[in-house]
Scaffold this motif. Structure first.
Motif, PDB file in Angstrom:
ATOM      1  N   SER A 133     -14.827 -28.834  26.014  1.00  0.00           N
ATOM      2  CA  SER A 133     -14.033 -29.114  24.820  1.00  0.00           C
ATOM      3  C   SER A 133     -14.745 -28.492  23.616  1.00  0.00           C
ATOM      4  CB  SER A 133     -13.843 -30.623  24.632  1.00  0.00           C
ATOM      5  OG  SER A 133     -13.051 -30.886  23.497  1.00  0.00           O
ATOM      6  N   ASP A 134     -14.500 -27.215  23.381  1.00  0.00           N
ATOM      7  CA  ASP A 134     -15.244 -26.469  22.366  1.00  0.00           C
ATOM      8  C   ASP A 134     -15.109 -27.074  20.974  1.00  0.00           C
ATOM      9  OD1 ASP A 134     -16.012 -24.766  24.347  1.00  0.00           O
ATOM     10  OD2 ASP A 134     -14.571 -23.191  23.858  1.00  0.00           O
ATOM     11  N   GLU A 135     -13.881 -27.405  20.579  1.00  0.00           N
ATOM     12  CA  GLU A 135     -13.672 -27.909  19.223  1.00  0.00           C
ATOM     13  C   GLU A 135     -14.375 -29.245  19.009  1.00  0.00           C
ATOM     14  OE1 GLU A 135     -12.367 -26.166  16.814  1.00  0.00           O
ATOM     15  OE2 GLU A 135     -12.135 -24.558  18.289  1.00  0.00           O
ATOM     16  N   LEU A 136     -14.308 -30.103  20.002  1.00  0.00           N
ATOM     17  CA  LEU A 136     -14.975 -31.402  19.905  1.00  0.00           C
ATOM     18  C   LEU A 136     -16.489 -31.220  19.806  1.00  0.00           C
ATOM     19  CD1 LEU A 136     -14.577 -34.517  20.036  1.00  0.00           C
ATOM     20  CD2 LEU A 136     -15.034 -34.332  22.480  1.00  0.00           C
ATOM     21  N   GLU A 137     -17.040 -30.341  20.640  1.00  0.00           N
ATOM     22  CA  GLU A 137     -18.484 -30.100  20.627  1.00  0.00           C
ATOM     23  C   GLU A 137     -18.948 -29.522  19.297  1.00  0.00           C
ATOM     24  OE1 GLU A 137     -19.309 -27.637  24.014  1.00  0.00           O
ATOM     25  OE2 GLU A 137     -18.065 -28.919  25.288  1.00  0.00           O
ATOM     26  N   ALA A 149      -6.522 -30.607  21.597  1.00  0.00           N
ATOM     27  CA  ALA A 149      -5.461 -29.958  22.367  1.00  0.00           C
ATOM     28  C   ALA A 149      -4.151 -30.329  21.705  1.00  0.00           C
ATOM     29  CB  ALA A 149      -5.484 -30.413  23.826  1.00  0.00           C
ATOM     30  N   SER A 150      -3.053 -29.854  22.275  1.00  0.00           N
ATOM     31  CA  SER A 150      -1.755 -30.220  21.742  1.00  0.00           C
ATOM     32  C   SER A 150      -1.570 -31.736  21.830  1.00  0.00           C
ATOM     33  CB  SER A 150      -0.652 -29.509  22.532  1.00  0.00           C
ATOM     34  OG  SER A 150       0.616 -29.881  22.062  1.00  0.00           O
ATOM     35  N   ASN A 151      -1.276 -32.346  20.698  1.00  0.00           N
ATOM     36  CA  ASN A 151      -1.087 -33.798  20.633  1.00  0.00           C
ATOM     37  C   ASN A 151      -2.319 -34.587  21.060  1.00  0.00           C
ATOM     38  OD1 ASN A 151       1.608 -33.536  19.745  1.00  0.00           O
ATOM     39  ND2 ASN A 151       2.292 -33.257  21.861  1.00  0.00           N
ATOM     40  N   ARG A 152      -3.515 -34.037  20.783  1.00  0.00           N
ATOM     41  CA  ARG A 152      -4.762 -34.754  21.049  1.00  0.00           C
ATOM     42  C   ARG A 152      -5.697 -34.522  19.865  1.00  0.00           C
ATOM     43  NH1 ARG A 152      -3.336 -38.132  23.824  1.00  0.00           N
ATOM     44  NH2 ARG A 152      -4.051 -38.811  25.850  1.00  0.00           N
ATOM     45  N   TYR A 153      -5.981 -35.613  19.141  1.00  0.00           N
ATOM     46  CA  TYR A 153      -6.804 -35.526  17.939  1.00  0.00           C
ATOM     47  C   TYR A 153      -7.930 -36.551  18.044  1.00  0.00           C
ATOM     48  CZ  TYR A 153      -2.451 -33.324  16.468  1.00  0.00           C
ATOM     49  OH  TYR A 153      -1.338 -32.522  16.405  1.00  0.00           O
ATOM     50  N   ALA A 154      -9.078 -36.210  17.434  1.00  0.00           N
ATOM     51  CA  ALA A 154     -10.225 -37.113  17.495  1.00  0.00           C
ATOM     52  C   ALA A 154     -10.885 -37.215  16.129  1.00  0.00           C
ATOM     53  CB  ALA A 154     -11.234 -36.627  18.526  1.00  0.00           C
ATOM     54  N   ILE A 155     -11.447 -38.398  15.864  1.00  0.00           N
ATOM     55  CA  ILE A 155     -12.299 -38.624  14.695  1.00  0.00           C
ATOM     56  C   ILE A 155     -13.619 -39.147  15.247  1.00  0.00           C
ATOM     57  CG2 ILE A 155     -12.602 -39.901  12.550  1.00  0.00           C
ATOM     58  CD1 ILE A 155      -9.505 -40.141  12.458  1.00  0.00           C
TER      59      ILE A 155
END
Length: 358
Positions: free
Chosen positions: A237-241, A259-265
């Motif tokens: 998960s490049d963006e998360l890392e 990813a599409s329809n997957r967001y994290a804080i």
């Protein structure tokens, strides 16, 4: 597939064709592939005078009525036909490819692989079978013919030769033994909700855990106030890392689209300290891990290629796939061709079915 993967998925958001309800396979083979598609009502169970021989094989007698094999087969088709037929289709695709390439997976091959996997989990084969039965509702026969046999056959078709570079080894070392970000995370599936949550977190950072319990769509981490396993590099998960490793302890990220329809804080809670610092200490294990992962990737590609190249007309689901320029039998004349189809049907049904380990 590797032992971790074929228990996931068997898992995994993907099509679980390995984990077929094999106990109904015999009935479904008779009911689907020979198109015995009628479905009698309970009141239509065959009746016979005492002492009269049944004209069809009866599986049960209830008072003066018998329940024939065909009725049970039809019910099995209705309840489990799609899963069992998909499994048979996939095994037949693999079997035909093995026959075309003169490849054979023997009972001994299947047994050896079961033994190898069981040993990895410090169990004997019977203990491994018992665990699969209890935790996955997977019988030994199902496991052998619908998990292990296809896995071994596809590995033979894919080949065991893979290229492993120093970059592969270094990335695996960092992923497995490098520093990780200790974090809490709120996972969301709608952007507007992610924005609402981030505004709430930004106003009250100290209430991150309570907000995770309120907003997060991940049931496991939500119940723990957003606590997740430490985040490594090169885990997929490049963006998360990237977002996690930019944070300092106590900092909170913006909205990270994974990813599409997957967001994290993410809230950073520090870093872990590496235990192993010399790659040479673990290089052999890393090599085996990378080799297995690359073989699994190759296996998946081979199977997808086989499915694209094989014409399949599924009369139960009324779908077709594969090349379109080949003449195939239609659903209307399947009964007339039943005799010529019987041999490959039996081969597919029996593929991987072996005497179980004692």
């Amino acid at each position: 597939m590797g032992e971790a993967k074929h228990l996931a998925t068997a898992a995994a958001g993907g099509k679980r064709w390995w984990l077929v309800l094999g106990g109904a396979a015999g009935a479904v083979v008779a009911g689907v592939l020979l198109m015995q598609s009628w479905r009698a009502q309970p009141g239509q169970a065959a009746t016979e005078p005492a002492g009269q021989k049944a004209t069809a094989k009866a599986l049960a007698r209830v008072g003066k009525d018998t329940i024939p094999y065909d009725l049970v087969a039809a019910e099995c088709v209705t309840r489990h036909g799609k899963e069992v037929l998909d499994d048979l289709i996939n095994r037949m695709i693999i079997q035909q490819a093995c026959e075309a390439n003169n490849l054979v997976v023997t009972e001994e091959d299947v047994t050896a692989e079961v033994n190898r996997i069981a040993k990895r989990f410090n169990l004997d084969p019977q203990g491994w079978y018992a665990m699969l039965q209890a935790e996955r509702n997977l019988s030994p026969q199902q496991y052998r013919q619908s998990v292990i046999w296809p896995m071994l056959a596809l590995r033979k078709l894919a080949g065991e030769q893979v290229d492993i570079t120093e970059e592969d080894l270094n990335k695996a070392f960092v992923r497995n033994y490098g520093p990780r970000v200790k974090a809490k995370m709120i996972l969301l599936d709608r952007l507007n909700q992610a924005q609402e949550c981030w505004e709430a977190v930004n106003k009250a950072p100290a209430e991150f855990e309570q907000l995770a319990q309120k907003y997060s769509v991940d049931a496991n981490s939500r119940s723990l106030g957003g606590a997740v396993p430490p985040i490594p590099r090169f885990s997929g998960s490049d963006e998360l890392e990237k977002a996690a490793f930019k944070l300092k302890e106590g900092e909170i990220s913006g909205i990270v689209q994974m990813a599409s329809n997957r967001y994290a804080i993410i809230k950073c809670e520090g870093r872990t300290e590496p235990i192993v610092t010399d790659i040479e200490e673990v290089k052999d294990g890393l090599y085996d891990e990378i080799k297995e992962a690359k073989i699994q990737q190759s296996v998946a590609q081979v199977f997808e290629k086989l499915k694209k190249e094989t014409r399949v007309d599924n009369y139960l689901s009324a779908t077709s796939s594969g090349p379109q320029d080949r003449s195939v039998i239609s659903g209307s004349n399947i009964q007339q061709t039943g005799a010529t189809q019987a041999a490959p049907i039996r081969r597919a049904a029996n593929t991987g079915r072996a005497t179980l380990d004692n």
